[in-house]
Scaffold this active site. Structure first.
Site, short mmCIF file in Angstrom:
data_model
loop_
_atom_site.label_atom_id
_atom_site.label_comp_id
_atom_site.label_asym_id
_atom_site.label_seq_id
_atom_site.Cartn_x
_atom_site.Cartn_y
_atom_site.Cartn_z
N ASP A 128 12.76 26.22 8.47
CA ASP A 128 13.13 26.98 7.28
C ASP A 128 12.19 28.18 7.20
O ASP A 128 11.06 28.07 6.74
CB ASP A 128 13.00 26.08 6.04
CG ASP A 128 13.33 26.83 4.74
OD1 ASP A 128 13.38 28.08 4.77
OD2 ASP A 128 13.52 26.15 3.71
N LYS A 133 15.59 35.43 1.64
CA LYS A 133 14.60 36.29 0.98
C LYS A 133 14.56 37.72 1.52
O LYS A 133 15.38 38.52 1.14
CB LYS A 133 13.22 35.61 1.03
CG LYS A 133 13.23 34.30 0.22
CD LYS A 133 11.97 34.04 -0.55
CE LYS A 133 12.22 33.06 -1.68
NZ LYS A 133 12.00 31.67 -1.30
N PHE A 191 9.81 23.06 0.15
CA PHE A 191 10.84 23.59 -0.76
C PHE A 191 11.97 24.15 0.07
O PHE A 191 11.77 25.02 0.90
CB PHE A 191 10.27 24.68 -1.68
CG PHE A 191 11.29 25.17 -2.67
CD1 PHE A 191 11.55 24.46 -3.83
CD2 PHE A 191 12.04 26.31 -2.42
CE1 PHE A 191 12.52 24.89 -4.73
CE2 PHE A 191 13.01 26.75 -3.31
CZ PHE A 191 13.25 26.04 -4.47
C1 LIG Z 1 12.99 30.48 -1.65
C2 LIG Z 1 13.15 29.45 -0.62
C3 LIG Z 1 14.35 28.75 -0.47
C4 LIG Z 1 15.52 28.92 -1.41
O1 LIG Z 1 16.05 30.20 -1.32
P1 LIG Z 1 17.13 30.67 -2.45
O2 LIG Z 1 17.55 32.02 -1.95
O3 LIG Z 1 16.41 30.71 -3.75
O4 LIG Z 1 18.22 29.67 -2.44
C5 LIG Z 1 14.45 27.85 0.58
N1 LIG Z 1 13.43 27.65 1.42
C6 LIG Z 1 12.26 28.31 1.30
C7 LIG Z 1 11.17 28.05 2.29
C8 LIG Z 1 12.07 29.23 0.28
O5 LIG Z 1 10.91 29.86 0.15
#
Ligand SMILES: *Cc1c(COP(=O)(O)O)cnc(C)c1O
Length: 399
Positions: free
Chosen positions: A223, A252, A138
């Site tokens: 990420d 986050k 994700f």
């Molecule tokens: C939550 C998340 C995102 C997206 O972050 P947003 O602030 O909602 O755009 C991207 N990568 C990972 C691994 C995430 O957990």
């Protein structure tokens, strides 16, 4: 007005993009939150890992108050003191040399993807723009990060996808080796998949990915939007795997719940972004950066990460004990305070039952109960979670 009125108003006035839980949280302290009816809950969601220092933190509140009185926002036309200080702390404590600030995880990943394309473009390798990601990953909801996300369900209806993304099975090093080509600019990976179900890669996988990237001359981009900022007991999750990326994204938890994201990179890669190539109006503004600075200093303070590791290990061992007792638990997964139990049934009903008992947990990937408490969670609070889980699982699945 009661919470039912607000829930009705939400239906009337707010886009219906979320399957929202029928409660409205109005305040909190530490790991506890309170809803509009005065009901207290223990929060093992923590704003989806966005509140590492918990709720109602006076240090964050004071920092925001003091910064707001001085300056909330200027623009990146000017030098911004807390942004510079935050960049210094993040780079001094990571592989990276430079940081770029934005407002969310998706935006941080957009920045990383753009950076990878630009890096090879600058070298005259104009066809080298593919980014390889993993199934179950994700990376966000913008068009490019949706194309990067290795889950077709999120892309449905938003076709055509942005070009240049290749997906390979999770944890399969041979599949990645086959997929890497002269067109591969970067491999983008979550060190531990969060939304996809708290999937920890097989032993040695990330090291082999690093070697493959080095062999092919492409970038390794991590990420760490969910795994970063102390979540795994290290400041960044890659430290658990004995590797370093070329690019890393954060969001986050980075500013304790204040919206912020960041793209970090080595000097070699970062220098492809020059004035005019990438920007964000709010990115790293004084207010958000002051919160980020406070949070980074807290997480790096003496003993903080050691405590995260200790409470993470404790949560893990308590979940393992539950797993040995309850057939219905297929597996316990995670590192540090990013833990999950994978069930042999859908988890949604369990989440609702736990909520009735005053515990907030998240279900992802249908069968996975994910635990992302504030990093300040105590053993007693973990005991409350596992006791409630034990009771609920005994009723649901039979011990
Ligand atoms: C939550 C998340 C995102 C997206 O972050 P947003 O602030 O909602 O755009 C991207 N990568 C990972 C691994 C995430 O957990």
């Amino acid at each position: 007005m009661g919470s039912d009125d607000f829930i009705a108003m939400n239906r009337e006035y707010v886009f219906n993009t979320y399957g929202r839980i029928p409660i409205m949280l109005v305040e909190g302290t530490g790991c506890k939150v309170v809803d509009s009816n005065g009901r207290e809950y223990l929060d093992f969601i923590a704003g989806l890992a966005a509140c590492p220092l918990g709720h109602g933190h006076l240090g964050i509140a004071e920092t925001l108050y003091n910064q707001a009185r001085r300056l909330i926002h200027v623009s990146n036309l000017f030098h911004i003191e807390p942004q510079i200080q935050l960049a210094k702390i993040l780079t001094e404590n990571s592989f990276a040399d430079k940081a770029f600030f934005c407002n969310s995880g998706a935006e941080a990943n957009e920045g990383a993807i753009k950076l990878a394309r630009k890096f090879f473009h600058d070298r005259g390798e104009h066809d080298r723009y593919h980014v390889i990601t993993l199934d179950g990953s994700f990376h966000g909801r913008t068009l490019a990060t949706l194309a990067a996300t290795g889950q077709t369900k999120y892309r449905k209806g938003f076709e055509p996808p942005v070009e240049g993304f290749v997906h390979v099975p999770f944890g399969d090093i041979r599949a990645l080796e086959t997929a890497i080509s002269a067109q591969t600019a970067a491999v983008l990976i979550e060190p531990i998949q969060g939304e996809g179900g708290v999937n920890v890669p097989p032993e040695g996988y990330l090291r082999e990915v690093r070697d493959l990237c080095d062999g092919a001359g492409c970038l390794l981009m991590l990420d760490e939007v969910q795994t970063g900022m102390g979540r795994t007991g290290k400041l960044f999750a890659y430290e658990n795997f004995g590797i370093q990326p070329d690019v890393m994204t954060l969001a986050k938890g980075i500013a304790g719940g204040v919206p912020m994201g960041a793209t970090l990179a080595t000097d070699k890669v970062a220098q492809s972004f020059v004035p005019g190539t990438h920007a964000s109006t709010f990115g790293g503004n004084p207010l958000a950066a002051s919160a980020g600075l406070f949070v980074a200093n807290e997480i790096l303070s003496e003993g903080f990460l050691a405590r995260v590791k200790a409470t993470g290990d404790y949560l893990r061992s308590q979940l393992e004990t539950l797993a040995s007792k309850h057939e219905i638990i297929r597996e316990v997964r995670g590192i540090g305070l990013m833990q999950a139990i994978d069930l042999k049934m859908p988890g949604a009903d369990l989440v609702a039952t736990l909520r009735d008992q005053g515990l907030l947990v998240n279900c992802t990937a249908d069968t996975v109960l994910r635990f992302l408490p504030p990093l300040i969670v105590t053993k007693e609070e973990i005991d409350s979670l596992t006791a409630a889980l034990d009771k609920t699982l005994t009723k649901t699945g039979g011990a």
